[in-house]
Write a protein that holds these residues in place. Structure first.
Motif, mmCIF file in Angstrom:
data_model
loop_
_atom_site.group_PDB
_atom_site.id
_atom_site.type_symbol
_atom_site.label_atom_id
_atom_site.label_comp_id
_atom_site.label_asym_id
_atom_site.label_seq_id
_atom_site.Cartn_x
_atom_site.Cartn_y
_atom_site.Cartn_z
ATOM 1 N N HIS A 1 -4.298 4.906 10.843
ATOM 2 C CA HIS A 1 -4.657 5.425 9.533
ATOM 3 C C HIS A 1 -5.799 6.400 9.721
ATOM 4 C CE1 HIS A 1 -3.411 4.545 5.455
ATOM 5 N NE2 HIS A 1 -4.630 4.832 5.065
ATOM 6 N N ARG B 1 0.872 -1.172 0.000
ATOM 7 C CA ARG B 1 0.000 0.000 0.000
ATOM 8 C C ARG B 1 0.911 1.225 0.000
ATOM 9 N NH1 ARG B 1 -4.292 0.536 4.761
ATOM 10 N NH2 ARG B 1 -2.388 0.725 5.964
ATOM 11 N N LYS C 1 5.270 -0.557 22.616
ATOM 12 C CA LYS C 1 4.628 -1.217 21.477
ATOM 13 C C LYS C 1 3.114 -1.202 21.676
ATOM 14 C CE LYS C 1 8.392 -4.315 20.251
ATOM 15 N NZ LYS C 1 8.925 -5.677 20.314
ATOM 16 N N LYS D 1 9.764 4.015 5.340
ATOM 17 C CA LYS D 1 9.285 5.265 5.932
ATOM 18 C C LYS D 1 10.196 6.399 5.493
ATOM 19 C CE LYS D 1 8.307 6.685 10.609
ATOM 20 N NZ LYS D 1 7.383 6.216 11.568
ATOM 21 N N ALA E 1 10.584 11.018 5.527
ATOM 22 C CA ALA E 1 10.354 12.111 6.483
ATOM 23 C C ALA E 1 8.881 12.486 6.594
ATOM 24 C CB ALA E 1 11.173 13.330 6.080
ATOM 25 N N TRP E 2 8.091 12.116 5.585
ATOM 26 C CA TRP E 2 6.678 12.504 5.572
ATOM 27 C C TRP E 2 5.765 11.422 6.120
ATOM 28 C CZ3 TRP E 2 4.836 17.296 3.902
ATOM 29 C CH2 TRP E 2 5.837 18.160 3.454
ATOM 30 N N GLY E 3 6.305 10.269 6.429
ATOM 31 C CA GLY E 3 5.452 9.183 6.915
ATOM 32 C C GLY E 3 5.801 7.904 6.188
ATOM 33 N N ASN E 4 4.863 6.965 6.161
ATOM 34 C CA ASN E 4 5.120 5.700 5.485
ATOM 35 C C ASN E 4 4.987 5.886 3.979
ATOM 36 O OD1 ASN E 4 5.477 4.436 7.893
ATOM 37 N ND2 ASN E 4 3.602 3.215 7.821
ATOM 38 N N GLN F 1 -2.510 8.497 7.993
ATOM 39 C CA GLN F 1 -1.239 8.899 8.559
ATOM 40 C C GLN F 1 -0.900 10.323 8.147
ATOM 41 O OE1 GLN F 1 1.713 5.857 8.006
ATOM 42 N NE2 GLN F 1 0.599 4.550 9.432
ATOM 43 N N PRO G 1 1.222 13.665 7.948
ATOM 44 C CA PRO G 1 2.649 13.945 8.070
ATOM 45 C C PRO G 1 2.935 14.611 9.423
ATOM 46 C CG PRO G 1 1.766 14.833 6.002
ATOM 47 C CD PRO G 1 0.597 14.361 6.817
ATOM 48 N N ASP H 1 4.483 10.142 14.343
ATOM 49 C CA ASP H 1 5.083 8.817 14.284
ATOM 50 C C ASP H 1 3.998 7.762 14.460
ATOM 51 O OD1 ASP H 1 7.650 8.235 13.752
ATOM 52 O OD2 ASP H 1 8.407 8.719 15.760
ATOM 53 N N PHE H 2 3.628 7.096 13.372
ATOM 54 C CA PHE H 2 2.534 6.124 13.470
ATOM 55 C C PHE H 2 3.080 4.733 13.751
ATOM 56 C CE2 PHE H 2 0.645 9.681 11.368
ATOM 57 C CZ PHE H 2 -0.627 9.720 11.917
ATOM 58 N N PRO I 1 11.030 18.257 6.691
ATOM 59 C CA PRO I 1 9.994 17.347 7.158
ATOM 60 C C PRO I 1 8.926 18.119 7.925
ATOM 61 C CG PRO I 1 12.178 16.614 7.849
ATOM 62 C CD PRO I 1 12.346 17.956 7.215
ATOM 63 N N PRO I 2 7.681 17.728 7.729
ATOM 64 C CA PRO I 2 6.597 18.457 8.378
ATOM 65 C C PRO I 2 6.616 18.225 9.887
ATOM 66 C CG PRO I 2 5.781 16.480 7.353
ATOM 67 C CD PRO I 2 7.219 16.577 6.976
#
Ligand SMILES: [Zn+2]
Lengths: 139, 330
Positions: B266, A88, B297, A120, A122-125, B268, B270, B273-274, B196-197
């Motif tokens: 979800h 995805r 975790k 991953k 800097a903007w996410g996955n 996600q 910017p 940290d997901f 990075p945002p």
């Protein structure tokens, strides 16, 4: 990568793969697009990418797939047989960033392990997905 | 302008006509599977797997000889340089479908997910042929990009003998682009990626700026009524216990207990940290605060667990209280 391959009996659910940092140079992004014969302009032409509201060229999906496959076979070795790759897509990969790849074994049965992979930036996955790979039986 | 109900029904009826049909004649790979293209692929992906590169080493693997990287399957039937020229007129059923949607305002397109299966690995000399069918079209969905339809295609890859070597499903979203902030298209000028945002900032107003100012200095404050000593969070102008407007604060020790939580995976956004563990924490002083738990975790989060608060600093200098699992007392 080494020529040694992981055996199915060596793997347990919960095992973590070594991390891989992929520096996202223009060469990686444009080179990947060309090696996959994908000449869609947003993958090699910065002004075309900006015309679509992007800051810069973005990695194409075939290259993402290529890195996901490589990441798992780097760990599993040359005897591994990749059965399925399911991904995805999220935050685009752009030059100047780094894609940090990580992976965890989430299932193992009948000689096939399923690895959950995340790439991953800097903007996410950029990508998350699973790779099913058949390994040699243990001794 | 949004489509009327009748226009949408008409569009959807036309779209349904594409479902279950091949997009056109099968695509036959221009070149047979070959070593130079495999090597170029491996160079670009940084892949040094000897099964793809070294005939002698490959012979002693389970593959019994050189094979192509499995994820390269689709590359063999890609159209290459012609794709850069673009097309004035749709070339196949998929492009006709995209044009139909584009003509109705669904001009955006983005690949969302793909799945590939490999029946067998390809070897030098194989000729790959791809047949693609429009498998399904979703109902109209509201997405973060805009309203749109998910279109799923299924491609079957066959070899020179007509045998299946693999398959792929590929989903794209065709959408009505939402208004984008102009900043997205600006050129950073030096070829560097944009910074990075960061996290979305809380608005600082008359009633709460003092609290964030203390956090900026590394303090974790809790508002306290100077009249009745009741604690409040978030800060407010008037005590809801005694209606005093004479407010002070005390410093939180950081010790707390997880009262409730949810895990955000979800969408996600910017800057975060997901997965994010969003927590409602009961502070030992006696009030609750919404925050997040890190260094934990998701499967280890339990209501009632002891937490330890601290002031976290983001990469962009923004500070806020966060929690991590408390160490058991020695
Ligand atoms: Zn009070």
């Amino acid at each position: 990568m080494s020529n040694a391959s992981i055996k199915f009996s060596d793997v347990s659910v919960g095992d973590e793969l070594p991390g891989l940092n992929v520096p996202l140079t223009p060469a990686v992004i444009v080179g990947g697009a060309i090696a996959s014969r994908d000449f869609t302009p947003v993958h090699h032409d910065k002004s075309a990418a900006q015309g679509q509201g992007l800051n810069d060229v973005i990695m194409n999906i075939l290259t993402t797939n290529g890195y996901v496959g490589r990441y798992v076979t780097d760990w599993a070795g040359p005897d591994a047989v990749v059965k399925e790759v399911s991904i995805r897509l999220g935050a685009p990969n752009m030059p100047g960033d780094t894609m940090k790849m990580s992976g965890t074994v989430v299932a193992a049965s009948d000689g096939v392990v399923e690895v959950q992979v995340v790439g991953k930036n800097a903007w996410g996955n950029h990508v998350d997905g699973t790779v099913s790979v058949a390994l040699k039986a243990g001794d | 302008m949004p489509l009327t109900k009748e226009q949408k029904q008409e569009l959807e009826a036309k779209m349904r006509e594409f479902v279950g049909k091949p997009i056109g004649a099968p695509d036959v790979g221009r070149d047979a599977v070959n070593e130079p293209m495999i090597r170029q692929w491996c160079d670009a992906m940084g892949d040094t797997n000897p099964a793809y590169l070294d005939p002698d080493a490959a012979a002693s693997t389970v593959h019994g000889g050189l094979v192509a990287p499995p994820t390269m399957m689709q590359a063999w039937t890609m159209h290459g340089f012609d794709m850069a020229k673009g097309y004035d007129e749709p070339q196949d059923g998929q492009q006709h479908l995209h044009k139909l949607l584009g003509d109705h305002g669904y001009t955006g397109v983005v690949g969302t997910d793909t799945k590939q299966g490999y029946t067998r690995y390809l070897r030098p000399g194989d000729v790959v042929c791809a047949e693609t069918v429009i498998e399904s079209i979703s109902e109209e969905k509201a997405t973060h990009l805009g309203l749109g339809y998910f279109i799923t295609t299924r491609t079957t890859f066959r070899d020179q003998d007509g045998e299946e070597v693999g398959w792929m499903t590929f989903r794209v979203l065709k959408y009505v682009p939402a208004e984008r902030p102009a900043a997205a298209a600006t050129d950073s000028g030096d070829g560097a990626a944009p910074a990075p945002p960061g996290r979305i900032r809380p608005p600082r107003g008359h009633d709460n700026a003092w609290w964030w100012d203390l956090v900026d200095q590394g303090t974790f404050p809790i508002q306290q009524c100077n009249g009745c000593k009741a604690l409040h969070h978030p800060p407010r102008p008037m005590c809801n216990a005694c209606r005093s407007m004479d407010m002070g604060w005390v410093e939180a020790s950081g010790a707390g207990t997880l009262y409730s939580f949810t895990i955000i995976r979800h969408p996600q956004f910017p800057g975060y940290d997901f997965p994010v563990i969003a927590a409602l924490v009961e502070l030992e002083e006696g009030t609750r605060i919404v925050s997040s738990v890190i260094d934990c975790k998701p499967e280890d989060v339990k209501i009632g667990m002891k937490l330890s608060g601290f002031i976290h600093e983001d990469h962009d200098g923004f500070k806020l209280p966060m929690f991590r699992p408390a160490r058991p007392a020695a």
